[in-house]
Motif scaffolding. Sequence first.
Motif, PDB file in Angstrom:
ATOM      1  N   GLY A  43       8.220  -0.541  39.780  1.00 38.62           N
ATOM      2  CA  GLY A  43       8.127  -0.669  38.337  1.00 38.62           C
ATOM      3  C   GLY A  43       6.898  -1.396  37.840  1.00 38.62           C
ATOM      4  O   GLY A  43       6.779  -1.674  36.635  1.00 38.62           O
ATOM      5  N   LEU A  44       5.958  -1.701  38.734  1.00 36.86           N
ATOM      6  CA  LEU A  44       4.729  -2.397  38.347  1.00 36.86           C
ATOM      7  C   LEU A  44       3.579  -1.412  38.221  1.00 36.86           C
ATOM      8  O   LEU A  44       3.639  -0.299  38.750  1.00 36.86           O
ATOM      9  CB  LEU A  44       4.386  -3.475  39.382  1.00 36.86           C
ATOM     10  N   ASP A  45       2.538  -1.814  37.530  1.00 34.40           N
ATOM     11  CA  ASP A  45       1.358  -0.973  37.351  1.00 34.40           C
ATOM     12  C   ASP A  45       0.359  -1.267  38.468  1.00 34.40           C
ATOM     13  O   ASP A  45      -0.154  -2.386  38.561  1.00 34.40           O
ATOM     14  CB  ASP A  45       0.706  -1.247  35.995  1.00 34.40           C
ATOM     15  N   PRO A  46       0.082  -0.296  39.344  1.00 34.70           N
ATOM     16  CA  PRO A  46      -0.850  -0.562  40.453  1.00 34.70           C
ATOM     17  C   PRO A  46      -2.260  -0.920  39.978  1.00 34.70           C
ATOM     18  O   PRO A  46      -3.002  -1.573  40.707  1.00 34.70           O
ATOM     19  CB  PRO A  46      -0.829   0.742  41.255  1.00 34.70           C
ATOM     20  N   LEU A  47      -2.620  -0.502  38.754  1.00 41.20           N
ATOM     21  CA  LEU A  47      -3.954  -0.834  38.243  1.00 41.20           C
ATOM     22  C   LEU A  47      -4.137  -2.337  38.041  1.00 41.20           C
ATOM     23  O   LEU A  47      -5.264  -2.825  37.987  1.00 41.20           O
ATOM     24  CB  LEU A  47      -4.210  -0.099  36.925  1.00 41.20           C
ATOM     25  N   ASP A  48      -3.029  -3.055  37.945  1.00 48.93           N
ATOM     26  CA  ASP A  48      -3.124  -4.512  37.817  1.00 48.93           C
ATOM     27  C   ASP A  48      -3.529  -5.156  39.133  1.00 48.93           C
ATOM     28  O   ASP A  48      -3.957  -6.314  39.150  1.00 48.93           O
ATOM     29  CB  ASP A  48      -1.782  -5.099  37.362  1.00 48.93           C
ATOM     30  N   HIS A  49      -3.383  -4.409  40.235  1.00 49.47           N
ATOM     31  CA  HIS A  49      -3.627  -4.996  41.552  1.00 49.47           C
ATOM     32  C   HIS A  49      -4.627  -4.211  42.398  1.00 49.47           C
ATOM     33  O   HIS A  49      -5.074  -4.698  43.429  1.00 49.47           O
ATOM     34  CB  HIS A  49      -2.303  -5.111  42.314  1.00 49.47           C
ATOM     35  N   PHE A  50      -4.977  -2.985  41.972  1.00 54.21           N
ATOM     36  CA  PHE A  50      -5.935  -2.156  42.706  1.00 54.21           C
ATOM     37  C   PHE A  50      -6.972  -1.638  41.705  1.00 54.21           C
ATOM     38  O   PHE A  50      -6.673  -0.756  40.897  1.00 54.21           O
ATOM     39  CB  PHE A  50      -5.241  -0.954  43.363  1.00 54.21           C
ATOM     40  N   ARG A  51      -8.157  -2.171  41.739  1.00 56.21           N
ATOM     41  CA  ARG A  51      -9.220  -1.727  40.853  1.00 56.21           C
ATOM     42  C   ARG A  51     -10.286  -0.986  41.651  1.00 56.21           C
ATOM     43  O   ARG A  51     -10.768  -1.480  42.670  1.00 56.21           O
ATOM     44  CB  ARG A  51      -9.867  -2.918  40.127  1.00 56.21           C
ATOM     45  N   GLY A  52     -10.629   0.215  41.195  1.00 55.07           N
ATOM     46  CA  GLY A  52     -11.697   0.948  41.861  1.00 55.07           C
ATOM     47  C   GLY A  52     -13.002   0.191  41.782  1.00 55.07           C
ATOM     48  O   GLY A  52     -13.307  -0.451  40.775  1.00 55.07           O
ATOM     49  N   ALA A  53     -13.766   0.234  42.841  1.00 52.39           N
ATOM     50  CA  ALA A  53     -15.040  -0.488  42.883  1.00 52.39           C
ATOM     51  C   ALA A  53     -15.973   0.243  43.837  1.00 52.39           C
ATOM     52  O   ALA A  53     -15.620   1.258  44.437  1.00 52.39           O
ATOM     53  CB  ALA A  53     -14.820  -1.930  43.348  1.00 52.39           C
ATOM     54  N   ALA A  54     -17.184  -0.265  43.947  1.00 60.26           N
ATOM     55  CA  ALA A  54     -18.168   0.286  44.878  1.00 60.26           C
ATOM     56  C   ALA A  54     -18.697  -0.846  45.744  1.00 60.26           C
ATOM     57  O   ALA A  54     -18.722  -2.003  45.327  1.00 60.26           O
ATOM     58  CB  ALA A  54     -19.308   0.954  44.126  1.00 60.26           C
ATOM     59  N   LYS A  55     -19.105  -0.489  46.954  1.00 57.92           N
ATOM     60  CA  LYS A  55     -19.634  -1.491  47.882  1.00 57.92           C
ATOM     61  C   LYS A  55     -20.859  -0.907  48.561  1.00 57.92           C
ATOM     62  O   LYS A  55     -20.859   0.266  48.949  1.00 57.92           O
ATOM     63  CB  LYS A  55     -18.571  -1.861  48.919  1.00 57.92           C
ATOM     64  N   VAL A  56     -21.896  -1.701  48.699  1.00 55.78           N
ATOM     65  CA  VAL A  56     -23.116  -1.271  49.378  1.00 55.78           C
ATOM     66  C   VAL A  56     -23.019  -1.677  50.844  1.00 55.78           C
ATOM     67  O   VAL A  56     -22.785  -2.845  51.159  1.00 55.78           O
ATOM     68  CB  VAL A  56     -24.369  -1.895  48.731  1.00 55.78           C
ATOM     69  N   ILE A  57     -23.148  -0.691  51.742  1.00 58.24           N
ATOM     70  CA  ILE A  57     -23.065  -0.963  53.170  1.00 58.24           C
ATOM     71  C   ILE A  57     -24.337  -0.478  53.856  1.00 58.24           C
ATOM     72  O   ILE A  57     -25.112   0.295  53.285  1.00 58.24           O
ATOM     73  CB  ILE A  57     -21.843  -0.276  53.810  1.00 58.24           C
ATOM     74  N   THR A  58     -24.537  -0.914  55.067  1.00 53.56           N
ATOM     75  CA  THR A  58     -25.690  -0.482  55.861  1.00 53.56           C
ATOM     76  C   THR A  58     -25.459   0.931  56.371  1.00 53.56           C
ATOM     77  O   THR A  58     -24.390   1.249  56.874  1.00 53.56           O
ATOM     78  CB  THR A  58     -25.912  -1.426  57.044  1.00 53.56           C
ATOM     79  N   GLY A  59     -26.484   1.786  56.245  1.00 54.53           N
ATOM     80  CA  GLY A  59     -26.378   3.156  56.706  1.00 54.53           C
ATOM     81  C   GLY A  59     -26.969   4.115  55.701  1.00 54.53           C
ATOM     82  O   GLY A  59     -27.531   3.711  54.675  1.00 54.53           O
TER      83      GLY A  59
END
Length: 245
Positions: A43-59
């Motif tokens: 019954g909870l909103d996953p957007l409150d705990h999972f936010r889309g983001a981007a990460k810069v990695i080597t490669g």
Amino acid sequence: MLLDHNGEERWSARDLQVLMGYERWERFEEVVERAKQTITASGLDPLDHFRGAAKVITGGRWGKQKVNDYRLTRFGAYHVTLAGDGRKPEVAAAKTYFAVKTREAELAAQPDVASAEGVVVLAERYLAAARELVTTKKELAVAKPKAGKWDAFMNADGLIGMTAIADMLNMPVKDMTNWLVDEGVFRKQVSKFGSNQNMPRRTHQTSGLFLIKVETNGKVAYEVAYATTLGADFIFDRWQGRAAA
């Protein structure tokens, strides 16, 4: 772990992937999705705990590349560990870590120890934390010798096919899934590809017992149900209970 602009904890799913011993992001993202489904089912909103983001990695072509990521609250990260492969020692360690940290956060809101009532409340909280830690350690100790019992039946994704489980029960797979329908674990349905199939109910999927994958034979797509190690234990425990009844 990072702090957001409000000073609250945020975890990178990519960092958690490494800590939990997952080599491929694609497989770990399935774990994240299961965790989101569990939170939604509660019954909870996953957007409150999972936010889309981007990460810069080597490669990549230029030495660095931007990849998809999630920013997780501690609650979200804890549910990710709960949805992870319990056979991995890294996952077990992560579960213990987040259980302890959650309890520490609860204890941080200390009652007024100047009063007798406050002292009693504080003592009860510490006792509850100690009991939880002892219980967690006992559960890990019990689970450890069982960790590899399904290894011979698992596919590359760490899942177990219904046919393999039916073979172990010495019965046709259709008879087994019909029995699971009678037990209320599976249900009869028409798949989105038009075929009549017995598939696990959504509640048993979101609880981490089963997973439905779309596969193809090169021409026709179809849905296939798989059990996790927890799901395989669930089926066998249910079958043994039936035999004992």
